[in-house]
Design a protein around this motif. Structure first.
Motif, PDB file in Angstrom:
ATOM      1  N   VAL A 169       0.830  -1.206   0.000  1.00 34.95           N
ATOM      2  CA  VAL A 169       0.000   0.000   0.000  1.00 34.95           C
ATOM      3  C   VAL A 169       0.866   1.258   0.000  1.00 34.95           C
ATOM      4  N   THR A 170       1.898   1.250   0.844  1.00 35.82           N
ATOM      5  CA  THR A 170       2.765   2.428   0.939  1.00 35.82           C
ATOM      6  C   THR A 170       3.473   2.707  -0.372  1.00 35.82           C
ATOM      7  N   ARG A 171       4.058   1.668  -0.980  1.00 37.22           N
ATOM      8  CA  ARG A 171       4.851   1.859  -2.186  1.00 37.22           C
ATOM      9  C   ARG A 171       3.982   2.179  -3.406  1.00 37.22           C
ATOM     10  N   VAL A 172       2.846   1.502  -3.532  1.00 39.03           N
ATOM     11  CA  VAL A 172       2.001   1.720  -4.719  1.00 39.03           C
ATOM     12  C   VAL A 172       1.452   3.143  -4.740  1.00 39.03           C
ATOM     13  N   LYS A 173       1.050   3.647  -3.569  1.00 38.42           N
ATOM     14  CA  LYS A 173       0.498   4.999  -3.532  1.00 38.42           C
ATOM     15  C   LYS A 173       1.550   6.066  -3.797  1.00 38.42           C
ATOM     16  N   ASP A 174       2.817   5.735  -3.589  1.00 37.95           N
ATOM     17  CA  ASP A 174       3.892   6.706  -3.807  1.00 37.95           C
ATOM     18  C   ASP A 174       4.472   6.650  -5.217  1.00 37.95           C
ATOM     19  N   LEU A 175       4.014   5.710  -6.029  1.00 36.47           N
ATOM     20  CA  LEU A 175       4.591   5.564  -7.372  1.00 36.47           C
ATOM     21  C   LEU A 175       4.187   6.732  -8.265  1.00 36.47           C
ATOM     22  N   SER A 176       5.107   7.137  -9.104  1.00 32.73           N
ATOM     23  CA  SER A 176       4.822   8.214 -10.054  1.00 32.73           C
ATOM     24  C   SER A 176       3.956   7.686 -11.191  1.00 32.73           C
ATOM     25  N   PRO A 177       3.259   8.559 -11.906  1.00 32.41           N
ATOM     26  CA  PRO A 177       2.420   8.109 -13.027  1.00 32.41           C
ATOM     27  C   PRO A 177       3.207   7.362 -14.101  1.00 32.41           C
ATOM     28  N   GLU A 178       4.492   7.687 -14.244  1.00 31.44           N
ATOM     29  CA  GLU A 178       5.306   6.990 -15.256  1.00 31.44           C
ATOM     30  C   GLU A 178       5.498   5.520 -14.900  1.00 31.44           C
ATOM     31  N   ILE A 179       5.478   5.196 -13.618  1.00 32.53           N
ATOM     32  CA  ILE A 179       5.649   3.806 -13.180  1.00 32.53           C
ATOM     33  C   ILE A 179       4.289   3.129 -12.992  1.00 32.53           C
ATOM     34  N   ALA A 180       3.365   3.826 -12.343  1.00 37.42           N
ATOM     35  CA  ALA A 180       2.027   3.264 -12.103  1.00 37.42           C
ATOM     36  C   ALA A 180       1.165   3.453 -13.341  1.00 37.42           C
ATOM     37  N   THR A 181       1.565   2.813 -14.414  1.00 40.58           N
ATOM     38  CA  THR A 181       0.832   2.915 -15.672  1.00 40.58           C
ATOM     39  C   THR A 181      -0.486   2.154 -15.579  1.00 40.58           C
ATOM     40  N   LEU A 182      -1.301   2.301 -16.603  1.00 45.39           N
ATOM     41  CA  LEU A 182      -2.576   1.588 -16.630  1.00 45.39           C
ATOM     42  C   LEU A 182      -2.345   0.081 -16.660  1.00 45.39           C
ATOM     43  N   GLN A 183      -1.297  -0.362 -17.348  1.00 47.38           N
ATOM     44  CA  GLN A 183      -0.977  -1.792 -17.389  1.00 47.38           C
ATOM     45  C   GLN A 183      -0.594  -2.300 -15.992  1.00 47.38           C
ATOM     46  N   PHE A 184       0.171  -1.499 -15.266  1.00 46.90           N
ATOM     47  CA  PHE A 184       0.540  -1.876 -13.907  1.00 46.90           C
ATOM     48  C   PHE A 184      -0.695  -1.972 -13.023  1.00 46.90           C
ATOM     49  N   GLN A 185      -1.607  -1.015 -13.142  1.00 45.92           N
ATOM     50  CA  GLN A 185      -2.793  -1.012 -12.299  1.00 45.92           C
ATOM     51  C   GLN A 185      -3.732  -2.163 -12.659  1.00 45.92           C
ATOM     52  N   ARG A 186      -3.754  -2.556 -13.902  1.00 50.10           N
ATOM     53  CA  ARG A 186      -4.522  -3.752 -14.261  1.00 50.10           C
ATOM     54  C   ARG A 186      -3.907  -4.997 -13.618  1.00 50.10           C
ATOM     55  N   THR A 214      -6.976   3.969  -7.938  1.00 50.54           N
ATOM     56  CA  THR A 214      -6.208   3.891  -9.177  1.00 50.54           C
ATOM     57  C   THR A 214      -6.911   4.617 -10.325  1.00 50.54           C
ATOM     58  N   LYS A 215      -6.233   4.670 -11.453  1.00 49.06           N
ATOM     59  CA  LYS A 215      -6.794   5.309 -12.643  1.00 49.06           C
ATOM     60  C   LYS A 215      -7.987   4.540 -13.204  1.00 49.06           C
ATOM     61  N   LEU A 216      -8.131   3.283 -12.802  1.00 49.03           N
ATOM     62  CA  LEU A 216      -9.242   2.486 -13.316  1.00 49.03           C
ATOM     63  C   LEU A 216     -10.583   3.141 -12.988  1.00 49.03           C
ATOM     64  N   MET A 217     -10.657   3.860 -11.878  1.00 46.99           N
ATOM     65  CA  MET A 217     -11.904   4.496 -11.481  1.00 46.99           C
ATOM     66  C   MET A 217     -12.326   5.603 -12.441  1.00 46.99           C
ATOM     67  N   LYS A 218     -11.386   6.095 -13.245  1.00 40.90           N
ATOM     68  CA  LYS A 218     -11.697   7.180 -14.170  1.00 40.90           C
ATOM     69  C   LYS A 218     -12.113   6.678 -15.548  1.00 40.90           C
ATOM     70  N   LEU A 219     -12.086   5.368 -15.740  1.00 42.16           N
ATOM     71  CA  LEU A 219     -12.427   4.772 -17.035  1.00 42.16           C
ATOM     72  C   LEU A 219     -13.666   3.905 -16.880  1.00 42.16           C
ATOM     73  N   VAL A 220     -14.533   3.945 -17.883  1.00 39.63           N
ATOM     74  CA  VAL A 220     -15.749   3.126 -17.824  1.00 39.63           C
ATOM     75  C   VAL A 220     -15.378   1.650 -17.744  1.00 39.63           C
ATOM     76  N   GLY A 221     -14.428   1.231 -18.576  1.00 41.16           N
ATOM     77  CA  GLY A 221     -13.996  -0.158 -18.531  1.00 41.16           C
ATOM     78  C   GLY A 221     -13.372  -0.523 -17.197  1.00 41.16           C
ATOM     79  N   GLY A 222     -12.633   0.408 -16.608  1.00 39.77           N
ATOM     80  CA  GLY A 222     -12.020   0.165 -15.306  1.00 39.77           C
ATOM     81  C   GLY A 222     -13.061   0.083 -14.202  1.00 39.77           C
ATOM     82  N   GLN A 223     -14.082   0.926 -14.281  1.00 39.80           N
ATOM     83  CA  GLN A 223     -15.160   0.871 -13.288  1.00 39.80           C
ATOM     84  C   GLN A 223     -15.892  -0.463 -13.354  1.00 39.80           C
TER      85      GLN A 223
END
Length: 531
Positions: A169-186, A214-223
């Motif tokens: 939880v600590t590390r994932v929330k601190d990741l930059s957008p370049e690392i926490a890509t949509l593929q990573f969040q999937r 995560t960014k999934l909440m901002k996408l219909v497919g992710g929701q």
């Protein structure tokens, strides 16, 4: 004569010299892949003296990329060194393992797994190095590091599992957008989905909050993916009336209510409630009232967001809702003639649970609006009408009693904001909703035109229009807007820059030319336009 002492160096010294010889040989070789036998001697040295272990870590790291057949053995030899008591060796190995991971990314899951176990160390400096190592691993291969952490979460001992979850939880929330890509969040989503049905209450909250951020909440497919995850979490096969399962059901439903929209309706959850939860209402009665009301209220809120479903699912849900209604609504007493002759106040009513009745009738009202032919053709329709008519008499009598109480409180100038009076206000809302629902459902055929705002939901506050400010014709008095705020009107210049006449409606355009007169800005000033 004394015997000459053996002049041979110690075995450890001979081992170190031999390691340097192999190092020079490998370093100068054009084709290093042919010297795998020599390279593997470094792996053997990882189990000898402390000095050899430190050198082995460095030399294994230096040439690891040239010997793919020895990848696993090389990494295992270095991971064994992580368990050494000597802090200097562990520090050296932690640093070298990051370099190995940069060269051989396939070993990252295994290294991340071991690093999560090392988080239990009591040495603050070493803990800092491990945290820095995780940062580096996420930068090298975030998905591989994720896989290593979840390996420990799925199969590690309880204490290591908790540590791995906190680290995740600590590390994932601190990741930059370049690392926490949509593929990573999937990838994070699918890892959580694998374990979501076997976690504790606290872990369930942690994982759901993490995936919701995560960014999934901002996408219909992710929701939709998150909705599927929550559906998986509550267990689609059966309803278990245990504390943990009830908690997961409530938490999942609350998140579903925050996600649902016109494109993602909560149909699957509605069907689940009516087919798995509501049929076991007798089991619910054994639980405390909070759980009963929690289930009924959440299902009402899901129905508010429902979209048209297929007739098969609707009939299944309506059958369940009608069964519940007959369990909640008491039958009419056998003295039917006495009931007809007595007034509502004289009649001794059974103890109605008006809160449950509100939810039950709302189920039927909402579902029936999508399948209007269901109620008229239902077996037992007349019995249902009789019961809701009897309920209406009880609700009317209760409403009169509540209003009489409020009238007495007002006459005695009693505080209406007490807990008891707030409950009575809520009861009035329930009775009002029951009147609306019964009026619609009692008709032949039933109508579904009434609007119901669930009694526990706050009323929408009307938008107050700001009153228009009337223009002032009283010279240059201040205009008041609000409680204390004042806006000063424009004051024309005085003295020699003024014509000396009065400033008001009658002065526009009057007098001589003065400043500007009848040309230039004078036309504007004399046009009657107010400041």
């Amino acid at each position: 004569m004394p015997q000459e002492e053996d002049s041979k160096p110690p075995a450890a010294t001979m081992g170190i010299e031999r390691m340097y010889q192999i190092y020079e040989k490998l370093n100068s070789a054009e084709d290093k892949t042919t010297l795998e036998t020599e390279y593997r001697q470094f792996l053997d040295a990882a189990h000898r003296s402390d000095k050899e272990k430190r050198l082995a870590s460095q030399f294994i790291t230096r040439f690891v990329e040239y010997f793919p057949n020895s990848y696993d053995d090389a990494v295992n030899a270095m991971l064994d060194l992580c368990e050494e008591e000597d802090l200097l060796i562990r520090k050296q190995v932690l640093k070298d393992l990051i370099t190995v991971c940069k060269k051989v990314k396939t070993c990252i899951p295994k290294v991340a797994d071991v690093f999560s176990q090392l988080m239990l160390t009591a040495d603050s400096a070493e803990l800092q190095n491990i945290n820095a190592g995780f940062v580096s691993l996420f930068h090298i291969d975030a998905k591989g590091t994720l896989a290593g952490l979840f390996s420990q979460i799925r199969g590690g001992p309880e204490v290591m599992r908790e540590t791995a979850i906190k680290l995740l939880v600590t590390r994932v929330k601190d990741l930059s957008p370049e690392i926490a890509t949509l593929q990573f969040q999937r990838a994070l989503y699918y890892e959580i989905k694998r374990i979501i049905r076997w976690v504790s209450e606290e872990e369930f909250n942690t994982f759901v909050d993490l995936i919701m951020s995560t960014k999934l909440m901002k996408l219909v497919g992710g929701q939709q993916l998150i909705m599927d995850l929550l559906y998986e979490a509550i267990g689609v096969e059966e309803m278990l009336f245990e504390k943990t399962h009830i908690h997961c059901l409530f938490t999942a439903t609350d998140h579903v209510l925050s996600i649902c929209n016109s494109q993602i309706p909560p149909d699957k959850f509605i069907v689940y409630y009516f087919t798995k939860v509501i049929p076991a209402f007798q089991e619910l009665i054994k639980l405390d009232n909070y759980v009963q009301q929690g289930i009924l209220k959440r299902l009402c809120e899901l129905l508010v967001l429902m979209k048209p479903m297929n007739d098969g699912d609707l009939r299944q849900c309506l059958d369940s809702a009608m069964t519940l209604a007959f369990e909640i609504l008491p039958p009419i007493p056998s003295e039917s003639q006495e009931i007809v002759e007595k007034s509502d106040d004289e009649l001794k009513m059974p103890n109605f649970n008006f809160s449950h009745a509100e939810c039950s009738l709302f189920f039927i009202h909402k579902l029936g609006s999508f399948l209007p032919e269901y109620l008229p053709s239902m077996t037992g329709h007349e019995e249902f009408r009789s019961r809701i008519q009897f309920l209406n008499r009880g609700a009317s009598a209760y409403e009169r009693k509540l209003r009489e109480d409020f009238k007495n409180h007002q006459q005695k100038k009693m505080d209406l904001q007490t807990v008891e009076n707030k409950q009575k206000i809520s009861s009035l809302k329930i009775v009002k909703n029951l009147n609306t629902l019964i009026r619609d459902l009692f008709q032949k055929p039933p109508k579904y035109t009434g609007t119901v705002i669930l009694s526990w939901k706050p009323l929408a506050k009307p938008q107050l229009k700001r009153p228009a400010i009337a223009p002032s014709y009283l010279g240059h008095k201040a205009i008041r807007t609000g409680k204390d705020r004042e806006i000063q009107r424009y004051q024309p210049p005085g003295g020699k820059y003024s014509r000396g006449g009065s400033f008001g409606p009658g002065s526009y355009g009057s007098g001589g030319r003065g400043r500007g007169g009848s040309r230039g800005r004078g036309n504007y000033r004399g046009s009657g336009r107010r400041f």
